[in-house]
Design a protein around this motif. Structure first.
Motif, short mmCIF file in Angstrom:
data_model
loop_
_atom_site.label_atom_id
_atom_site.label_comp_id
_atom_site.label_asym_id
_atom_site.label_seq_id
_atom_site.Cartn_x
_atom_site.Cartn_y
_atom_site.Cartn_z
N VAL A 1 0.85 -1.19 0.00
CA VAL A 1 0.00 0.00 0.00
C VAL A 1 0.88 1.24 0.00
O VAL A 1 1.84 1.34 0.77
N VAL A 2 0.54 2.19 -0.86
CA VAL A 2 1.19 3.50 -0.87
C VAL A 2 0.09 4.55 -0.69
O VAL A 2 -0.89 4.57 -1.44
N CYS A 3 0.25 5.40 0.31
CA CYS A 3 -0.81 6.37 0.63
C CYS A 3 -0.19 7.62 1.23
O CYS A 3 1.02 7.69 1.49
N TYR A 4 -1.04 8.60 1.49
CA TYR A 4 -0.62 9.79 2.22
C TYR A 4 -0.81 9.54 3.71
O TYR A 4 -1.22 8.45 4.14
N ASP A 5 -0.51 10.54 4.52
CA ASP A 5 -0.58 10.39 5.98
C ASP A 5 -2.03 10.51 6.43
O ASP A 5 -2.47 11.54 6.93
N VAL A 6 -2.76 9.41 6.25
CA VAL A 6 -4.18 9.37 6.62
C VAL A 6 -4.37 8.30 7.70
O VAL A 6 -3.44 7.55 8.04
N GLY A 7 -5.58 8.22 8.22
CA GLY A 7 -5.86 7.22 9.24
C GLY A 7 -5.93 5.82 8.66
O GLY A 7 -6.68 5.57 7.71
N HIS A 8 -5.15 4.91 9.22
CA HIS A 8 -5.17 3.52 8.75
C HIS A 8 -4.53 2.63 9.81
O HIS A 8 -3.99 3.09 10.81
N THR A 9 -4.57 1.34 9.56
CA THR A 9 -3.94 0.39 10.44
C THR A 9 -2.42 0.53 10.35
O THR A 9 -1.89 1.23 9.49
N HIS A 10 -1.70 -0.15 11.25
CA HIS A 10 -0.23 -0.08 11.25
C HIS A 10 0.35 -1.33 10.59
O HIS A 10 -0.03 -2.45 10.94
N SER A 11 1.25 -1.14 9.65
CA SER A 11 1.92 -2.26 8.99
C SER A 11 3.15 -1.76 8.26
O SER A 11 3.15 -0.65 7.69
N ASP A 12 4.20 -2.57 8.25
CA ASP A 12 5.41 -2.22 7.50
C ASP A 12 5.17 -2.26 6.00
O ASP A 12 6.02 -1.79 5.22
N LEU A 13 4.06 -2.83 5.57
CA LEU A 13 3.75 -2.93 4.15
C LEU A 13 3.01 -1.68 3.64
O LEU A 13 2.67 -1.60 2.47
N ILE A 14 2.79 -0.72 4.54
CA ILE A 14 2.18 0.56 4.15
C ILE A 14 3.29 1.60 4.02
O ILE A 14 4.05 1.82 4.96
N HIS A 15 3.38 2.23 2.87
CA HIS A 15 4.41 3.24 2.61
C HIS A 15 3.73 4.61 2.51
O HIS A 15 2.84 4.80 1.68
N THR A 16 4.17 5.55 3.32
CA THR A 16 3.53 6.87 3.39
C THR A 16 4.31 7.88 2.58
O THR A 16 5.53 8.02 2.72
N ALA A 17 3.60 8.62 1.74
CA ALA A 17 4.20 9.63 0.89
C ALA A 17 3.83 11.03 1.37
O ALA A 17 2.75 11.24 1.94
#
Length: 341
Positions: A281-297
């Motif tokens: 997952v690639v997203c902005y700094d929004v509300g979501h679960t925590h995971s190392d597989l989420i990359h924040t832009a």
């Protein structure tokens, strides 16, 4: 114990899989714990017709508000109050979703019947634009935030959460499949979700990834505009429109990366679903679960670089559930029983 759920919308039948997936999972999970007869649902606005019906053996009343304003909304609230009165018992707990009209009426029911009231933050309802926030009293209810980010926004409105309980989704069947779609976008085609940014990202990546395969799923007022732009610029983006939830999940299972361009989320169910299907997952700094597989832009240029690097990475696609449904349900059951965190 009986749980009376108040919500602006609820599925009109068991085939309506796209209406608030998290709430559907929540009600099904709580029904397994307590039994369907111990759960009642009142929906204010959708379905659009007034009716009593059964959803997976759970009794539902639709007030049929149709998002009407003024005095017509007052009539909707009157119908809600009347039905709630018919269902109230001495051991009823009210659980409102969204800090909007559902929580306001839940607060009035709590004052009238002296019952426990839980209110869950769901999305934009914690932003200053929500006029209902000034009418709510945190002393009269237990407010639940899905993450620290929404809790912080709540504090800025001079309200305090009673607990932070992440939104979880039901475990899903996972099948290893060939990942034929590189990038997938899922959401409503509205300004908040910024669908045009997905097209800009794809256009930028074409020079280094000419064979890229992409799709967008959802509906909304910007759908046709987005589709026309993709066709005009000859971008390799399949615009699927609205799909039922099982079909969306199947598409995720055949995709490598979820690109989530929304500039705000209370707690993104789509991101949790994508992780459960093995996507990065690639997203902005929004509300979501925590995971190392989420990359924040930080911005679109940064997002494009992250996606480009991931496309060049040999990745393993396995299901991930950072938040467990059983834990979430138990925390809510504790709140229903008067145990706080």
């Amino acid at each position: 114990m009986q749980i009376l759920i108040l919500t602006p919308g609820f599925p009109q039948d068991e085939q309506d899989t796209t209406c608030i997936p998290f709430l559907q999972d929540f009600v099904l999970g709580m029904s397994e714990h307590l039994g369907a007869p111990h759960i009642k649902v009142i929906s204010f606005q959708y379905p659009f017709s007034e009716a009593n019906y059964t959803w997976h053996e759970v009794e539902v009343f639709s007030a049929g508000g149709r998002n009407k304003k003024g005095m017509r909304r007052m009539f909707t609230w009157r119908r809600v109050m009347k039905q709630a009165g018919l269902w109230m018992t001495e051991n009823t707990v009210i659980h409102s979703f969204w800090l909007t009209e559902a929580t306001l009426i839940g607060q009035q029911l709590q004052e009238k019947y002296g019952c426990r009231h839980i209110a869950t933050i769901m999305g934009q309802d914690v932003l200053p634009s929500n006029r209902y926030l000034k009418k709510l009293s945190a002393e009269k209810m237990y407010i639940v935030a899905p993450n620290e980010r929404t809790a912080s926004l709540l504090h800025s409105q001079k309200l305090q959460e009673s607990a932070i309980i992440p939104h979880a989704i039901m475990p899903l069947i996972f099948a290893r499949q060939q990942r034929t779609t590189d990038l997938i976008w899922v959401g409503s085609f509205i300004a908040l979700k910024q669908p045009e940014q997905f097209l800009l990202l794809v256009k930028e990546l074409l020079s280094t990834n000419p064979g890229i395969s992409c799709c967008m799923i959802g509906e909304g007022p910007l759908l046709n505009k987005t589709k026309q732009r993709a066709e005009r610029e000859e971008l390799p983006v399949e615009i699927c429109g609205k799909l039922e939830r099982p079909d969306v999940l199947q598409r995720m299972e055949r995709s490598r990366i979820l690109v989530h361009t929304s500039n705000y989320e209370g707690h993104s169910t789509v991101i949790s679903e994508a992780l459960s299907k093995g996507c990065r997952v690639v997203c902005y700094d929004v509300g979501h679960t925590h995971s190392d597989l989420i990359h924040t832009a930080g911005n679109l240029e940064h997002m494009t670089r992250i996606v480009g690097a991931l496309l060049d990475t040999d990745m393993e696609y396995l299901p991930v559930y950072p938040d467990q449904m059983s834990e979430m349900l138990q925390q809510y059951l504790d709140l229903y029983s008067g145990r706080t965190y």
